[in-house]
Design a protein around this motif. Structure first.
Motif, PDB file in Angstrom:
ATOM      1  N   ILE A  79       0.848  -1.202   0.000  1.00  0.00           N
ATOM      2  CA  ILE A  79       0.000   0.000   0.000  1.00  0.00           C
ATOM      3  C   ILE A  79       0.884   1.253   0.000  1.00  0.00           C
ATOM      4  O   ILE A  79       0.849   2.087   0.909  1.00  0.00           O
ATOM      5  N   ALA A  80       1.734   1.356  -1.024  1.00  0.00           N
ATOM      6  CA  ALA A  80       2.515   2.575  -1.301  1.00  0.00           C
ATOM      7  C   ALA A  80       3.605   2.834  -0.279  1.00  0.00           C
ATOM      8  O   ALA A  80       4.031   3.968  -0.101  1.00  0.00           O
ATOM      9  N   GLU A 236      -6.976  14.735   0.974  1.00  0.00           N
ATOM     10  CA  GLU A 236      -5.925  14.094   0.197  1.00  0.00           C
ATOM     11  C   GLU A 236      -5.895  14.758  -1.184  1.00  0.00           C
ATOM     12  O   GLU A 236      -6.921  14.792  -1.861  1.00  0.00           O
ATOM     13  N   GLY A 240      -6.769   8.319  -1.887  1.00  0.00           N
ATOM     14  CA  GLY A 240      -6.194   6.987  -1.985  1.00  0.00           C
ATOM     15  C   GLY A 240      -7.239   5.899  -1.923  1.00  0.00           C
ATOM     16  O   GLY A 240      -7.750   5.432  -2.938  1.00  0.00           O
ATOM     17  N   GLU A 241      -7.586   5.488  -0.716  1.00  0.00           N
ATOM     18  CA  GLU A 241      -8.554   4.412  -0.521  1.00  0.00           C
ATOM     19  C   GLU A 241      -9.896   4.724  -1.185  1.00  0.00           C
ATOM     20  O   GLU A 241     -10.625   3.817  -1.597  1.00  0.00           O
ATOM     21  N   GLN A 272      -0.365   8.806   1.444  1.00  0.00           N
ATOM     22  CA  GLN A 272      -0.209   7.893   0.314  1.00  0.00           C
ATOM     23  C   GLN A 272       0.428   8.560  -0.896  1.00  0.00           C
ATOM     24  O   GLN A 272       1.154   7.918  -1.650  1.00  0.00           O
ATOM     25  N   THR A 273       0.187   9.847  -1.084  1.00  0.00           N
ATOM     26  CA  THR A 273       0.651  10.528  -2.297  1.00  0.00           C
ATOM     27  C   THR A 273       2.069  11.069  -2.176  1.00  0.00           C
ATOM     28  O   THR A 273       2.660  11.475  -3.182  1.00  0.00           O
ATOM     29  N   ARG A 277       5.652   9.365  -5.209  1.00  0.00           N
ATOM     30  CA  ARG A 277       4.662   8.407  -5.687  1.00  0.00           C
ATOM     31  C   ARG A 277       3.939   8.914  -6.930  1.00  0.00           C
ATOM     32  O   ARG A 277       3.655   8.147  -7.860  1.00  0.00           O
ATOM     33  N   LYS A 298       3.863   6.270   5.183  1.00  0.00           N
ATOM     34  CA  LYS A 298       4.021   5.265   4.129  1.00  0.00           C
ATOM     35  C   LYS A 298       5.426   5.254   3.526  1.00  0.00           C
ATOM     36  O   LYS A 298       6.337   4.666   4.082  1.00  0.00           O
ATOM     37  N   LEU A 429       0.115   0.564  -7.657  1.00  0.00           N
ATOM     38  CA  LEU A 429       1.095   1.238  -6.817  1.00  0.00           C
ATOM     39  C   LEU A 429       2.424   0.475  -6.852  1.00  0.00           C
ATOM     40  O   LEU A 429       2.948   0.080  -5.814  1.00  0.00           O
TER      41      LEU A 429
END
Length: 453
Positions: A79-80, A236, A240-241, A272-273, A277, A298, A429
């Protein structure tokens, strides 16, 4: 010794020297993985699920190897998290050196330089040409909670706005911020108060321009909460999710401008970003947005648990002494890993590699979309790309198809993850250490799984 390579009866070495190939020597799960997963069922609560029916023993480059010697193409990066690649040599060396020095003192008791060096790097790398400070924590959810604490302390206000489709964590406050009930919130309430939700820009489904979507959200915030009561909004930059939702151009800048005009803290959740990424060091840069506070985790430390809140010094300094911290926050081993990872991000061309991977993913998935109307949308930036699956007659989300494609791909040795409020998105990812041949092979398997579904 349960975790052994099937061919050698010795644990395989991970990292970039691991053979870069998809190899299935058993059906999944193989007997050794099945035995380990049976032990998991006996020892670990049912609420701790898993996506791929294997027990991992090694990983590196673009593959994960299981206890039976199967080698799976990794299009999920935990997950990234393993953005720079699993068991990266620089990170492994930095961790080993730090373990030999000391493993813990608690930064709040006996500070150490590596924590400060990570904070200095984050202050330098995050968007915004102003004085910044950073505090380190253990997880993305913990960073989000502390960002909210800091914003409330700075403004003297209580209300917080999160957005439809957003995901921010699994703790009590972050569950309140998270939009999706199952599996993240259902049955776990009551949740933290003074959390409100505004509509997100979702171009594929709402058809609004960024300005229109921002006006809708701002109107709702002003009418239902009132700017004078609002401490912060958290969003975000690319969700992400929620489904890798990329907001329409102008949406985020309009929100940030409204926040500045009303003394509201603008928090970008880049858990996540962040860290290359999206083909940028931070996704906020894509949209020309400079957050007041930014949360990261992450990919920050190559797989070790670390997170941070970075932001304007005057906001970060709002808390009284002792108001921020935690026993393990900024652990020295994680800090050593983060400094090594940041060196890779800055000096080893991984941002450019993310852009190359994004171009391959987008081209391959767009061609597939042109031939198969069940792919309603392809979106994302860099090595953070998604395909949204729909009923082509109604454009309604098709979660069963999404699940079937993902399960078929996993069974054939390609790790993929689903996401989305409606469960109808496959997200890509891959670690930035994956080779083009392996990436394309993984996409071939996805295409074959879709054709067979």
């Amino acid at each position: 010794m349960a975790l052994l390579d099937a061919a050698t009866d010795a644990p395989p070495l991970g990292g970039p020297d691991l053979p870069q190939e998809r190899r299935l020597v058993t059906e999944l799960p193989g007997p050794r993985s099945a035995a380990i997963l049976a032990r998991k069922a006996d020892a670990v609560p049912a609420g701790v699920g898993h996506t791929v029916p294997v027990a991992a023993v090694a990983a590196g480059g673009g593959v994960v190897v299981d206890a039976d010697g199967n080698s799976l193409i990794d299009l999920g990066s935990g997950i990234a998290v393993t953005t720079v690649g699993n068991a990266h040599p620089k990170i492994a060396a930095a961790v080993a050196a730090q373990v030999a020095q000391f493993t813990h003192t608690c930064f709040m008791i006996s500070p150490y330089e590596s924590y400060i060096e990570v904070a200095e790097a984050l202050n330098r790398l995050t968007p915004g040409d102003f004085d910044k400070k950073s505090a380190l924590f253990n997880s993305g959810a913990e960073a989000v909670e502390n960002a909210i604490k800091i914003a409330r302390k700075h403004t003297g206000r209580s209300a917080v706005v999160a957005f439809d489709h957003g995901y921010h964590g699994r703790t009590n406050l972050t569950m309140a911020l998270t939009a999706k009930s199952m599996p993240y919130k259902s049955g776990f309430g009551p949740f933290a108060p003074e959390v409100y939700r505004a509509p997100m820009s979702y171009p594929f489904r709402d058809g609004l321009t960024g300005a229109e979507a921002a006006s809708r959200a701002i109107s709702q915030m002003e009418k239902q909460i009132g700017a004078d009561n609002l401490a912060a909004i958290i969003i975000e930059p690319i969700q992400g999710e929620g489904g890798f939702i990329v907001p329409a151009d102008g949406f985020l800048p309009a929100l940030a401008e409204w926040c500045r005009a009303n003394g509201v803290v603008f928090i970008a959740d880049e858990v996540q970003t962040g860290f290359a990424r999206t083909g940028h060091m931070f996704a906020s840069e894509i949209f020309g947005v400079v957050p007041d506070l930014i949360t990261t985790a992450k990919g920050i430390a190559g797989g070790l648990p670390l997170a941070a809140v970075t932001g304007r010094a005057e906001i970060m300094d709002a808390s009284h002494a002792g108001g921020l911290g935690g026993t393990y926050g900024g652990n020295p081993i994680a800090c050593a890993a983060a400094l090594a990872a940041i060196d890779v991000f800055e000096n080893d061309g991984v941002i450019e590699r993310a852009q190359q991977i994004g171009a391959i993913l987008t081209e391959r998935l767009t061609v597939l979309q042109s031939k198969d109307p069940r792919i309603g949308d392809v979106r994302g930036h860099g090595a953070m790309i998604a395909a949204e699956f729909v009923n082509p007659e109604t454009m309604a989300p098709d979660a069963p198809l999404t699940s079937a494609v993902a399960k078929a791909a996993i069974a054939r040795g390609v790790i993929v993850l689903t996401c989305g409020t409606y469960g109808n998105v496959i997200r890509f990812l891959p670690p930035l250490s994956i080779g083009d041949d392996l990436l394309n092979e993984g996409l071939n398997v996805i295409a074959e799984a879709l054709a067979a579904a």
